[in-house]
Design a protein around this motif. Structure first.
Motif, PDB file in Angstrom:
ATOM      1  N   GLU A  73     -43.884 -39.042 -63.922  1.00  0.00           N
ATOM      2  CA  GLU A  73     -44.118 -38.258 -62.710  1.00  0.00           C
ATOM      3  C   GLU A  73     -45.093 -38.930 -61.749  1.00  0.00           C
ATOM      4  O   GLU A  73     -44.785 -39.093 -60.576  1.00  0.00           O
ATOM      5  CB  GLU A  73     -44.633 -36.859 -63.060  1.00  0.00           C
ATOM      6  N   ASP A 121     -46.406 -30.787 -67.302  1.00  0.00           N
ATOM      7  CA  ASP A 121     -45.418 -30.007 -66.548  1.00  0.00           C
ATOM      8  C   ASP A 121     -45.996 -28.602 -66.429  1.00  0.00           C
ATOM      9  O   ASP A 121     -46.435 -28.016 -67.420  1.00  0.00           O
ATOM     10  CB  ASP A 121     -44.069 -29.991 -67.262  1.00  0.00           C
ATOM     11  N   THR A 173     -48.258 -28.094 -63.610  1.00  0.00           N
ATOM     12  CA  THR A 173     -49.609 -28.454 -63.134  1.00  0.00           C
ATOM     13  C   THR A 173     -50.274 -27.285 -62.395  1.00  0.00           C
ATOM     14  O   THR A 173     -51.468 -27.041 -62.554  1.00  0.00           O
ATOM     15  CB  THR A 173     -49.526 -29.692 -62.209  1.00  0.00           C
ATOM     16  N   GLY A 184     -40.081 -23.130 -57.331  1.00  0.00           N
ATOM     17  CA  GLY A 184     -40.390 -24.556 -57.186  1.00  0.00           C
ATOM     18  C   GLY A 184     -41.555 -24.793 -56.245  1.00  0.00           C
ATOM     19  O   GLY A 184     -42.206 -23.848 -55.780  1.00  0.00           O
ATOM     20  N   SER A 185     -41.806 -26.063 -55.961  1.00  0.00           N
ATOM     21  CA  SER A 185     -42.985 -26.381 -55.152  1.00  0.00           C
ATOM     22  C   SER A 185     -42.629 -26.830 -53.737  1.00  0.00           C
ATOM     23  O   SER A 185     -43.504 -27.174 -52.956  1.00  0.00           O
ATOM     24  CB  SER A 185     -43.807 -27.461 -55.859  1.00  0.00           C
ATOM     25  N   GLY A 217     -43.084 -21.066 -64.160  1.00  0.00           N
ATOM     26  CA  GLY A 217     -43.813 -22.086 -63.404  1.00  0.00           C
ATOM     27  C   GLY A 217     -43.860 -23.418 -64.143  1.00  0.00           C
ATOM     28  O   GLY A 217     -44.688 -24.273 -63.856  1.00  0.00           O
ATOM     29  N   PRO A 247     -36.203 -29.467 -59.663  1.00  0.00           N
ATOM     30  CA  PRO A 247     -37.045 -30.165 -60.632  1.00  0.00           C
ATOM     31  C   PRO A 247     -36.636 -31.629 -60.737  1.00  0.00           C
ATOM     32  O   PRO A 247     -35.537 -32.008 -60.329  1.00  0.00           O
ATOM     33  CB  PRO A 247     -36.775 -29.428 -61.948  1.00  0.00           C
ATOM     34  N   ASP A 256     -39.058 -33.433 -65.574  1.00  0.00           N
ATOM     35  CA  ASP A 256     -39.270 -32.009 -65.902  1.00  0.00           C
ATOM     36  C   ASP A 256     -38.286 -31.515 -66.959  1.00  0.00           C
ATOM     37  O   ASP A 256     -38.511 -30.469 -67.551  1.00  0.00           O
ATOM     38  CB  ASP A 256     -39.094 -31.129 -64.657  1.00  0.00           C
TER      39      ASP A 256
END
Ligand code: LIP
Length: 297
Positions: free
Chosen positions: A93, A116, A118, A187-188, A216, A238, A242
């Motif tokens: 990552e 994973d 974070t 997701g982010s 999460g 992802p 992930d």
């Protein structure tokens, strides 16, 4: 004393699994090394997680976080592996944080997510894990996921079953969407169109099932399917690190892995679906449209 107990339990898990591996297994040494270094990296992250919230920086957007522990654990794992297997390749990552696409080749390749979940780690929400997958000829050989706050070690060697702290894992037998618990994530990424697509899809699915859950942490969502505590997981967004390790654990626990549209799973595509049964997959796919994302590799 507690640390000693955790260590001993994980050690027994490794021993039980290694008993299943014979000297004929070509990647036995890699598996044993991976288990050992994941256990020690896990103890390191656990001691950090005992303190309050963690300082973080953002990567691609304000909701995409990294901490010094993500970076340190990744370096720790990669240097221990390189010391023993100098010619092996990595997809990890933090080394991919520049957004460049990764080279996924036929060479022995380690796919690593040092932490994973974070965002959970930063907030002290107890769902984050170390994920290490090992691939050869682009096929999974073994996967290891260590759920740090809950001290659970999950692992699978291809063709040898999936284990949680030494106990065999099995997916649920659920075949009806109406009786299923589904996991997915916001997701982010925060692009309005992408979020709308995700929320619209969730709305279509939640109408037809028992509920939707988000831990999460993609890895641990997949692990819930492998444990039979959720019936399916799908996500758009992802990265390969992930789900590289967890998807093998799910497969070995009996899961069906595919693209969200039911097609062949593509590790680089940043979309996937993991279902406990084919019947569930066939009821979910008509509810999920496609969404194009930049590939990882
Ligand atoms: C995160 C995942 C989460 C997913 C995010 C992100 P990180 O990984 O586990 O479930 O929705 O997009 O990829 O950044 O915590 O390693």
């Amino acid at each position: 004393m507690l640390e000693y107990y955790c260590h001993t339990r994980l050690f027994i898990h490794t021993m039980l699994l290694s008993l299943q591996l014979t000297n004929m297994d070509p990647f036995k040494d890699e598996f044993l090394l991976a288990t050992e270094i994941v256990i020690s990296a896990g103890q390191y992250v656990r001691s950090a997680a005992k303190s309050q919230s963690q300082a973080s920086e953002s990567k691609e957007c304000y909701a995409d976080l990294v901490t010094e522990y993500d970076q340190k654990v990744e370096k720790m794992l990669m240097s221990a592996i390189s010391e023993k297997f100098a010619d092996h390749k990595f997809i990890a990552e933090e080394m991919s944080a520049d957004g460049n696409s990764a080279a996924f080749t036929d060479e022995p390749t380690w796919i690593i997510d040092p932490i994973d979940g974070t965002t959970n780690f930063v907030h002290g929400f107890p769902a984050f894990a170390i994920s290490v997958g090992f691939f050869h000829l682009q096929e999974p050989v073994f996967g290891i996921v260590y759920d740090i706050p809950n001290d659970k070690m999950y692992s699978a060697v291809k063709g040898k079953g999936a284990f949680c702290n030494g106990r065999l894992m099995k997916c649920s037998p659920t075949t009806e969407l109406q009786e299923a618990l589904i996991a997915t994530e916001y997701g982010s990424q925060r692009e309005p169109n992408f979020l709308k697509f995700k929320i619209d899809t969730m709305a279509k699915i939640v109408e037809k099932c028992h509920g939707i859950r988000s831990l999460g942490c993609a890895t641990l969502n997949i692990i819930q399917v492998a444990m039979g505590t959720a019936d399916a997981y799908y996500e758009f967004g992802p990265h390969i690190w992930d789900f590289a390790a967890a998807h093998l654990i799910a497969l070995e626990a009996g899961a069906v892995c595919s693209a969200p549209n039911g097609g062949k799973m593509d590790l680089c595509s940043r979309k996937l679906m993991v279902c406990s049964t084919k019947e569930l997959r066939d009821q979910l796919t008509p509810l999920i449209d496609d969404y194009q994302l930049a590939r990882d590799c």
